[in-house]
Every structure is written in C-alpha cells, then in structure tokens.
Design a protein around this motif. Structure first.
Motif, PDB file in Angstrom:
ATOM      1  N   GLN A 115      45.361  69.433   0.528  1.00 16.27           N
ATOM      2  CA  GLN A 115      44.935  69.241  -0.853  1.00 16.27           C
ATOM      3  C   GLN A 115      44.791  67.764  -1.212  1.00 16.27           C
ATOM      4  O   GLN A 115      43.929  67.377  -2.008  1.00 16.27           O
ATOM      5  CB  GLN A 115      45.967  69.889  -1.780  1.00 16.27           C
ATOM      6  N   ILE A 116      45.616  66.918  -0.590  1.00 17.81           N
ATOM      7  CA  ILE A 116      45.620  65.495  -0.931  1.00 17.81           C
ATOM      8  C   ILE A 116      44.358  64.791  -0.439  1.00 17.81           C
ATOM      9  O   ILE A 116      43.673  64.132  -1.235  1.00 17.81           O
ATOM     10  CB  ILE A 116      46.911  64.838  -0.414  1.00 17.81           C
ATOM     11  N   PRO A 117      43.975  64.896   0.830  1.00 15.69           N
ATOM     12  CA  PRO A 117      42.709  64.280   1.225  1.00 15.69           C
ATOM     13  C   PRO A 117      41.504  64.861   0.496  1.00 15.69           C
ATOM     14  O   PRO A 117      40.511  64.171   0.256  1.00 15.69           O
ATOM     15  CB  PRO A 117      42.634  64.524   2.734  1.00 15.69           C
ATOM     16  N   ALA A 118      41.585  66.143   0.105  1.00  6.96           N
ATOM     17  CA  ALA A 118      40.479  66.743  -0.639  1.00  6.96           C
ATOM     18  C   ALA A 118      40.335  66.095  -2.017  1.00  6.96           C
ATOM     19  O   ALA A 118      39.213  65.842  -2.493  1.00  6.96           O
ATOM     20  CB  ALA A 118      40.685  68.243  -0.770  1.00  6.96           C
ATOM     21  N   LEU A 119      41.445  65.807  -2.683  1.00  6.86           N
ATOM     22  CA  LEU A 119      41.392  65.130  -3.977  1.00  6.86           C
ATOM     23  C   LEU A 119      40.833  63.719  -3.829  1.00  6.86           C
ATOM     24  O   LEU A 119      40.019  63.267  -4.643  1.00  6.86           O
ATOM     25  CB  LEU A 119      42.792  65.075  -4.597  1.00  6.86           C
ATOM     26  N   LEU A 120      41.238  63.023  -2.789  1.00  8.10           N
ATOM     27  CA  LEU A 120      40.714  61.674  -2.562  1.00  8.10           C
ATOM     28  C   LEU A 120      39.214  61.711  -2.293  1.00  8.10           C
ATOM     29  O   LEU A 120      38.452  60.869  -2.786  1.00  8.10           O
ATOM     30  CB  LEU A 120      41.460  61.019  -1.396  1.00  8.10           C
ATOM     31  N   ALA A 121      38.776  62.708  -1.525  1.00  4.76           N
ATOM     32  CA  ALA A 121      37.349  62.822  -1.204  1.00  4.76           C
ATOM     33  C   ALA A 121      36.510  63.149  -2.427  1.00  4.76           C
ATOM     34  O   ALA A 121      35.312  62.852  -2.471  1.00  4.76           O
ATOM     35  CB  ALA A 121      37.145  63.891  -0.128  1.00  4.76           C
ATOM     36  N   ALA A 122      37.125  63.747  -3.450  1.00  2.51           N
ATOM     37  CA  ALA A 122      36.390  64.132  -4.667  1.00  2.51           C
ATOM     38  C   ALA A 122      36.353  63.021  -5.708  1.00  2.51           C
ATOM     39  O   ALA A 122      35.926  63.254  -6.845  1.00  2.51           O
ATOM     40  CB  ALA A 122      37.035  65.378  -5.270  1.00  2.51           C
ATOM     41  N   THR A 123      36.777  61.822  -5.330  1.00  2.90           N
ATOM     42  CA  THR A 123      36.917  60.723  -6.274  1.00  2.90           C
ATOM     43  C   THR A 123      35.982  59.578  -5.918  1.00  2.90           C
ATOM     44  O   THR A 123      35.870  59.186  -4.745  1.00  2.90           O
ATOM     45  CB  THR A 123      38.375  60.200  -6.248  1.00  2.90           C
ATOM     46  N   ARG A 124      35.323  59.022  -6.928  1.00  6.29           N
ATOM     47  CA  ARG A 124      34.515  57.819  -6.716  1.00  6.29           C
ATOM     48  C   ARG A 124      35.452  56.621  -6.507  1.00  6.29           C
ATOM     49  O   ARG A 124      36.371  56.414  -7.285  1.00  6.29           O
ATOM     50  CB  ARG A 124      33.610  57.551  -7.917  1.00  6.29           C
ATOM     51  N   PRO A 125      35.224  55.815  -5.477  1.00  5.31           N
ATOM     52  CA  PRO A 125      36.127  54.678  -5.217  1.00  5.31           C
ATOM     53  C   PRO A 125      36.277  53.748  -6.416  1.00  5.31           C
ATOM     54  O   PRO A 125      37.367  53.233  -6.677  1.00  5.31           O
ATOM     55  CB  PRO A 125      35.467  53.968  -4.034  1.00  5.31           C
ATOM     56  N   GLU A 126      35.205  53.549  -7.167  1.00  6.96           N
ATOM     57  CA  GLU A 126      35.276  52.631  -8.308  1.00  6.96           C
ATOM     58  C   GLU A 126      36.091  53.192  -9.468  1.00  6.96           C
ATOM     59  O   GLU A 126      36.397  52.473 -10.431  1.00  6.96           O
ATOM     60  CB  GLU A 126      33.884  52.256  -8.789  1.00  6.96           C
ATOM     61  N   ALA A 127      36.446  54.473  -9.407  1.00 10.07           N
ATOM     62  CA  ALA A 127      37.231  55.086 -10.474  1.00 10.07           C
ATOM     63  C   ALA A 127      38.730  54.859 -10.308  1.00 10.07           C
ATOM     64  O   ALA A 127      39.503  55.156 -11.216  1.00 10.07           O
ATOM     65  CB  ALA A 127      36.955  56.593 -10.529  1.00 10.07           C
ATOM     66  N   VAL A 128      39.144  54.332  -9.162  1.00 12.25           N
ATOM     67  CA  VAL A 128      40.568  54.186  -8.882  1.00 12.25           C
ATOM     68  C   VAL A 128      41.147  53.005  -9.662  1.00 12.25           C
ATOM     69  O   VAL A 128      40.620  51.891  -9.620  1.00 12.25           O
ATOM     70  CB  VAL A 128      40.819  53.996  -7.378  1.00 12.25           C
ATOM     71  N   LEU A 129      42.238  53.263 -10.371  1.00  6.78           N
ATOM     72  CA  LEU A 129      42.984  52.229 -11.083  1.00  6.78           C
ATOM     73  C   LEU A 129      44.262  51.922 -10.308  1.00  6.78           C
ATOM     74  O   LEU A 129      44.855  52.812  -9.709  1.00  6.78           O
ATOM     75  CB  LEU A 129      43.343  52.701 -12.491  1.00  6.78           C
TER      76      LEU A 129
END
Length: 388
Positions: free
Chosen positions: A245-259
């Motif tokens: 579930q964890i890599p799947a959540l990371l894959a669903a995220t735009r890199p520029e959205a990370v704070l």
C-alpha cells in the motif's frame, strides 16, 4: 464585555480565535504575513475535542460536512501485520463524534470564509508591539498602528511575539524527526479510512478524504535541515520493503506536491500563556509533536476557551487569568503525552525495543487504545452563546 482585538497569524488557530471573538461581540483584525491565503498543507485529523471547539466558534457543521469520518484502520508492521485496530464506531458512541480527516486547505478556507473580508489584513508582518499602556496594545503594521484591547499571538512555532514577551525562554527545539507529506492527485483505493505503519525510526500513515483522495505522511528520524531533490525517490527507497500500500500511495502522488518540514516543539513549557494584554495561542503557546494528532485540536480549544473567558469575565485581565488557568495545564500535558507517544512509537529504533513495543500492542485489548484516545479527545468547550 466587548472590545477590540488584533490576531497576529492567520492560520487555523488564529482564524478560529477571530471567529470566537466576533461571536461574543468583539471587533477583530487578523494580520497575516503571507500575501495569499495559507492554503498550503496536506491533511489533518480532527478528534471530538477539535470538532466541539469548531462548534463553539460557529463552523462545526460546515467542517463535519467537509470531513470524512475515520471508522476503520489501525497500526501495522512494515510487513502489513496488524498491531492494533481502531474502533471508530466505539469512539463515536463514547464522544458523540468520530475522528475525521479533512484537507488542511479546506478547513482553513471554511474558517476564512466565515470572517468578513475586511477583518483580514494579509501580506503584513508584525515585528513588535507597543506595550507601554496597561490596558491597550499598539500593533505597528506598516505605516499604521492598530490599537487593541487584546492581542492574540497565533504566529506559529517560531513565534516572533513569544520571543518578544518571553525573551529568556529557549524557544522551540528540533524534535529529532522530519515529516514529508502529500495528497494523492486522484482518488485512491484503500480499504481503511486511517492507518499508521511503524518501523524502526519511521512511520508511514494515510487518511482518506470525502473526495476519495488520500493524504499520506512519512515521519523519519533524521538530522534537521536535510532536503532532497527527489523526495519521492528517497521515500521509495526508504520504504521499499514495506507493505504494498505504501509504494502505491507514493506512485499516486505528484513529486511537486510533497511538502517537507522538520518537527519542532516547545520542550521547555512557557510559564504563562499570557503577558499583559497578549494571549498566546496554538503553536506559539505549546508547539507539540504530531504523534497524537492533537496539534490543531489544541489550538482550536485555545480559541474557544479564550472567547468564552472574555464573554464570562468582567474584565480582559480577569479573562486572561482564566484563559491561562484553564488552557496551560491541559495543553502542556497533551504536549508531554505527544512527546512520549513519539518516543515509544515512530522514534523507537532499537530492534529489541521495537519488537517489545509491537508485542505489547498486539496483546493489549482494543479498549486500551480507545482509552488513550479518549483521554485527550474528551473535552467540552464552555458555551459562548450562554455567556455572551
């Protein structure tokens, strides 16, 4: 008793304080240094105490409508084994409200929309205060000076006003952990409303929102000030052996959205939440680690309690004594509990200690976890309407 107030800081706590003060008949200006609304951020969980405080300042119904209840979830190991389960239905039965998840920007927008536009002064920084008069405070803002019966210092963990009022206080310190967080770009299929996964010196968690998107956070033991050009890549590597579930959540995220923010807290408690005609609120008063999910809730409690004290007492001075008496012991107790929770939870790194913690969690009855949440979430605000 009515009056005029200046709230320094337009975050969640500051806006809630402004709403509470207006609800009891005060004139309020909110001074926020950001030129645009503070809608940055990922998501937060609100416990019953935070929702009740929002009720007290008048936006509880709107917040509940925008939030997603957390009925299912719990804590897992990196391999995916359950350590404990959360019974959201039981919490709702005990407290009248479940824990809910809401995007920080949505909550901030609801608070901001409930204030008249003329109350907000953005793009302005308060560097100092004129405290020469015993019953008035001057707030220099640009070329103007706002005069107020009360100033609310809600200017965050690195509060400039706290340093002015308590110059001998050491201020916030790095808590030993850093947090990366984001919201998935699209709705994300996940079977639980809320989860934490604990490893050695690391935590990964998620909450779901009403639109189906998920907020995730990764809290890591790390030196302060470290930043990454590719945070998603760093997290993929850090959590490569954790459940799917964890890599799947990371894959669903735009890199520029990370704070990415380092966690700071007030380890040395303030001797008072007030100084003269100034009340400190939220992180300015009691910055804490996020390990209990109580930071925003405690700021909201501050806001509701301050307004109630001003509505009930015959003078501002008496109200501030009451505010300090009611808020400081509770908020500082919650801050200590959050620090302890981090030390036996996310920050624990020795393999033997981690194994002992996990065994204890697996063997503990579910009511133990429920009692731990109830200890901090079971709070009822004073009524503003009955006293105002």
């Amino acid at each position: 008793m009515g009056g005029t107030a200046v709230v320094v800081g337009g975050g969640i706590g500051g806006l809630a304080a402004a709403l509470g003060l207006r609800r009891i008949g005060w004139e309020v200006r909110v001074v926020e240094r950001a030129a645009v609304p503070a809608d940055a951020g990922a998501g937060i969980s609100l416990h019953a105490n935070g929702l009740r405080a929002l009720d007290a300042v008048g936006v509880g119904t709107a917040a509940r409508a925008a939030a997603r209840p957390q009925y299912t979830g719990g804590t897992r190991t990196p391999a995916g084994r359950w350590l404990s389960r959360m019974d959201g239905t039981l919490l709702e039965r005990e407290l009248g409200a479940p824990i809910v998840g809401i995007p920080r920007a949505v909550l901030h927008g609801l608070l901001r929309a409930a204030l008249p536009a003329e109350c907000l002064l953005v793009g302005a920084t308060v560097h100092t205060l004129d405290l020469s008069a015993p019953d008035r405070v001057g707030v220099p803002v640009g070329d103007d000076v706002l005069e107020a019966d009360l100033v609310v210092a809600a200017d965050g963990v690195h509060s400039r006003l706290r340093g002015l009022l308590f110059p001998d206080h050491p201020g916030p310190v790095y808590a030993g952990s850093t947090v990366l967080r984001a919201i998935t770009e699209d709705p994300f299929e996940v079977p639980t409303d809320f989860e934490l996964t604990w490893g050695a010196g690391a935590e990964f968690g998620h909450i779901l929102f009403t639109d189906g998107r998920a907020e995730w956070h990764a809290v890591l033991n790390a030196p302060p000030g470290v930043r990454h050009s590719d945070p998603i890549g760093v997290l993929r590597d850090r959590f490569r052996d954790w459940h799917d579930q964890i890599p799947a959540l990371l894959a669903a995220t735009r890199p520029e959205a990370v704070l990415h923010h380092d966690i700071h807290e007030l380890v040395t408690p303030l001797p008072a939440f007030t100084a003269g005609r100034v009340a400190l609120l939220g992180d300015a008063a009691h910055a804490m680690t996020p390990h209990l999910g109580q930071g925003a809730c405690q700021a909201l409690e501050d806001a509701a309690t301050l307004a109630a004290a001003l509505a009930a007492e015959p003078s501002v001075d008496a109200a501030l004594v009451r505010y300090d008496t009611e808020r400081r012991p509770r908020a500082q107790s919650v801050a200590r509990a959050a620090r302890r929770a981090g030390r036996v939870g996310q920050q624990l790194s020795h393999p033997l200690a981690v194994a002992l913690r996990n065994t204890g969690l697996r063997l503990a009855p579910s009511r133990v976890t429920t009692r731990a949440i109830l200890r901090h979430a079971d709070w009822t605000p004073p009524s503003l309407l009955e006293q105002g």
